[in-house]
Design a protein around this motif. Structure first.
Motif, PDB file in Angstrom:
ATOM      1  N   LEU A   1      12.350 -59.270  38.315  1.00  0.00           N
ATOM      2  CA  LEU A   1      12.410 -58.780  36.735  1.00  0.00           C
ATOM      3  C   LEU A   1      11.123 -58.707  36.157  1.00  0.00           C
ATOM      4  N   SER A   2       9.973 -59.079  37.094  1.00  0.00           N
ATOM      5  CA  SER A   2       8.624 -58.666  36.602  1.00  0.00           C
ATOM      6  C   SER A   2       8.476 -57.150  36.939  1.00  0.00           C
ATOM      7  N   LYS A   3       8.976 -56.474  37.762  1.00  0.00           N
ATOM      8  CA  LYS A   3       8.979 -55.052  37.911  1.00  0.00           C
ATOM      9  C   LYS A   3       9.361 -54.465  36.588  1.00  0.00           C
ATOM     10  N   LEU A   4      10.123 -55.117  35.693  1.00  0.00           N
ATOM     11  CA  LEU A   4      10.471 -54.553  34.380  1.00  0.00           C
ATOM     12  C   LEU A   4       9.407 -54.371  33.332  1.00  0.00           C
ATOM     13  N   LYS A   5       8.097 -54.967  33.662  1.00  0.00           N
ATOM     14  CA  LYS A   5       7.164 -55.065  32.538  1.00  0.00           C
ATOM     15  C   LYS A   5       6.831 -53.529  32.131  1.00  0.00           C
ATOM     16  N   GLY A   6       6.834 -53.535  30.905  1.00  0.00           N
ATOM     17  CA  GLY A   6       6.335 -52.051  30.174  1.00  0.00           C
ATOM     18  C   GLY A   6       7.792 -51.536  29.845  1.00  0.00           C
ATOM     19  N   TYR A   7       8.823 -52.016  30.155  1.00  0.00           N
ATOM     20  CA  TYR A   7      10.101 -51.613  29.525  1.00  0.00           C
ATOM     21  C   TYR A   7      10.511 -52.298  28.471  1.00  0.00           C
ATOM     22  N   PRO A   8      10.196 -51.488  27.186  1.00  0.00           N
ATOM     23  CA  PRO A   8      10.679 -52.396  25.741  1.00  0.00           C
ATOM     24  C   PRO A   8      12.265 -52.676  25.968  1.00  0.00           C
ATOM     25  N   ILE A   9      12.841 -53.646  26.720  1.00  0.00           N
ATOM     26  CA  ILE A   9      14.356 -53.887  26.407  1.00  0.00           C
ATOM     27  C   ILE A   9      14.482 -55.261  25.705  1.00  0.00           C
ATOM     28  N   SER A  10      15.384 -55.273  24.908  1.00  0.00           N
ATOM     29  CA  SER A  10      15.885 -56.424  24.218  1.00  0.00           C
ATOM     30  C   SER A  10      16.470 -57.474  24.944  1.00  0.00           C
ATOM     31  N   SER A  11      17.483 -56.780  26.137  1.00  0.00           N
ATOM     32  CA  SER A  11      17.949 -57.783  26.903  1.00  0.00           C
ATOM     33  C   SER A  11      18.388 -57.051  28.117  1.00  0.00           C
ATOM     34  N   LEU A  12      18.608 -57.731  29.207  1.00  0.00           N
ATOM     35  CA  LEU A  12      19.070 -57.463  30.541  1.00  0.00           C
ATOM     36  C   LEU A  12      20.039 -58.595  30.995  1.00  0.00           C
ATOM     37  N   VAL A  13      21.243 -57.762  31.468  1.00  0.00           N
ATOM     38  CA  VAL A  13      22.226 -58.798  31.897  1.00  0.00           C
ATOM     39  C   VAL A  13      22.624 -58.495  33.188  1.00  0.00           C
ATOM     40  N   VAL A  14      22.691 -59.060  34.176  1.00  0.00           N
ATOM     41  CA  VAL A  14      23.166 -58.808  35.653  1.00  0.00           C
ATOM     42  C   VAL A  14      24.402 -59.660  35.928  1.00  0.00           C
ATOM     43  N   THR A  15      25.539 -59.053  36.045  1.00  0.00           N
ATOM     44  CA  THR A  15      26.777 -59.387  36.303  1.00  0.00           C
ATOM     45  C   THR A  15      27.469 -59.045  37.505  1.00  0.00           C
ATOM     46  N   GLU A  16      28.461 -59.872  38.010  1.00  0.00           N
ATOM     47  CA  GLU A  16      29.267 -59.637  39.077  1.00  0.00           C
ATOM     48  C   GLU A  16      30.636 -58.946  38.365  1.00  0.00           C
ATOM     49  N   VAL A  17      30.987 -57.888  38.682  1.00  0.00           N
ATOM     50  CA  VAL A  17      32.071 -57.174  38.218  1.00  0.00           C
ATOM     51  C   VAL A  17      33.394 -57.846  38.878  1.00  0.00           C
ATOM     52  N   LYS A  18      34.134 -58.306  38.088  1.00  0.00           N
ATOM     53  CA  LYS A  18      35.231 -59.480  38.568  1.00  0.00           C
ATOM     54  C   LYS A  18      36.184 -58.518  39.478  1.00  0.00           C
ATOM     55  N   ASP A  19      36.564 -59.277  40.581  1.00  0.00           N
ATOM     56  CA  ASP A  19      37.558 -58.553  41.477  1.00  0.00           C
ATOM     57  C   ASP A  19      37.188 -57.286  42.229  1.00  0.00           C
ATOM     58  N   THR A  20      35.712 -57.304  42.193  1.00  0.00           N
ATOM     59  CA  THR A  20      35.184 -56.029  42.989  1.00  0.00           C
ATOM     60  C   THR A  20      34.126 -56.591  43.827  1.00  0.00           C
ATOM     61  N   ASN A  21      33.419 -55.514  44.573  1.00  0.00           N
ATOM     62  CA  ASN A  21      32.141 -55.811  45.127  1.00  0.00           C
ATOM     63  C   ASN A  21      30.918 -55.172  44.451  1.00  0.00           C
ATOM     64  N   LEU A  22      31.117 -55.090  43.144  1.00  0.00           N
ATOM     65  CA  LEU A  22      30.200 -54.316  42.440  1.00  0.00           C
ATOM     66  C   LEU A  22      29.301 -55.264  41.655  1.00  0.00           C
ATOM     67  N   ILE A  23      27.923 -54.930  41.446  1.00  0.00           N
ATOM     68  CA  ILE A  23      26.928 -55.737  40.298  1.00  0.00           C
ATOM     69  C   ILE A  23      26.691 -54.778  39.132  1.00  0.00           C
ATOM     70  N   ALA A  24      26.857 -55.187  38.032  1.00  0.00           N
ATOM     71  CA  ALA A  24      26.612 -54.299  36.860  1.00  0.00           C
ATOM     72  C   ALA A  24      25.300 -54.837  36.367  1.00  0.00           C
ATOM     73  N   VAL A  25      24.293 -54.130  36.185  1.00  0.00           N
ATOM     74  CA  VAL A  25      22.942 -54.569  35.405  1.00  0.00           C
ATOM     75  C   VAL A  25      23.158 -53.630  34.164  1.00  0.00           C
ATOM     76  N   THR A  26      23.015 -54.519  32.986  1.00  0.00           N
ATOM     77  CA  THR A  26      22.887 -53.808  31.740  1.00  0.00           C
ATOM     78  C   THR A  26      21.942 -54.198  30.928  1.00  0.00           C
TER      79      THR A  26
END
Length: 191
Positions: free
Chosen positions: A99-124
């Protein structure tokens, strides 16, 4: 007497309500306009929030039984074919190191979730800037993939050095054994 009150309450119907609105139409219209004006002003004053999502496909683990000797550094190479679970990778993506690699990005939130019943990870990511919202999830996943590649490359290099050393040791033992065999044959006069 009580029955008359119940009948009066039941007598109020839609026509009575509409007649009240008709008599008070100026107040109703003024209230509606005031509420709509306040809502419009508040909406115009708020900054838009942009949201972007990036997804990472995690290769499913194979159902093979691993009987690799863990004391051998080559086992790390053999274990490369067995990816970590999706949950483990989600936790790694949420680590402070990444997460420290995102310094300089003015984001209000970052959410990392596992997509249910899949082998996918979603980063929002959410931000007031569209470019920051779009770039942050991609940057996080790129940093994770680069880190994983570098770790795997280091493991391959360590295993290569181990294999080279084992080869050199085996070659030295072979030369010593051949020399000992030649001496034995000379001492015993064996052809």
């Amino acid at each position: 007497m009580e029955q008359d009150l119940d009948n009066n309450h039941q007598a109020i119907n839609l026509q009575d309500v509409l007649s009240v609105f008709a008599r008070r139409k100026v107040i109703v219209i003024q209230s509606f306009l005031a509420i709509a004006s306040v809502a419009t002003v508040i909406t115009m004053m708020t900054k838009p929030v942009y949201q972007a999502t990036a997804r990472l496909l995690v290769e499913p683990s194979s159902m093979n039984l691993n009987t690799v000797d863990t004391s051998n550094p080559l086992s790390q190479i053999l274990a490369l074919g067995q990816p970590q679970t999706v949950s483990t990778q989600v936790e790694m993506l949420q680590s402070h190191r990444l997460l420290s690699k995102l310094k300089g990005y003015p984001i209000s939130s970052l959410v990392v979730t596992e997509v249910k019943d899949t082998n996918l990870i979603a980063v929002t990511a959410e931000s007031n800037l569209p470019d920051a919202a779009a770039a942050a999830p991609n940057r996080l996943l790129e940093a994770y993939i680069n880190e994983d590649v570098n770790q795997n490359l280091n493991e391959v290099r360590n295993a290569e050095a181990f294999a080279r050393q084992q080869g050199e040791d085996a070659h030295a033992k072979l030369i010593k054994s051949e020399r000992d065999l030649r001496i034995f044959k000379q001492q015993r006069h064996v052809a």
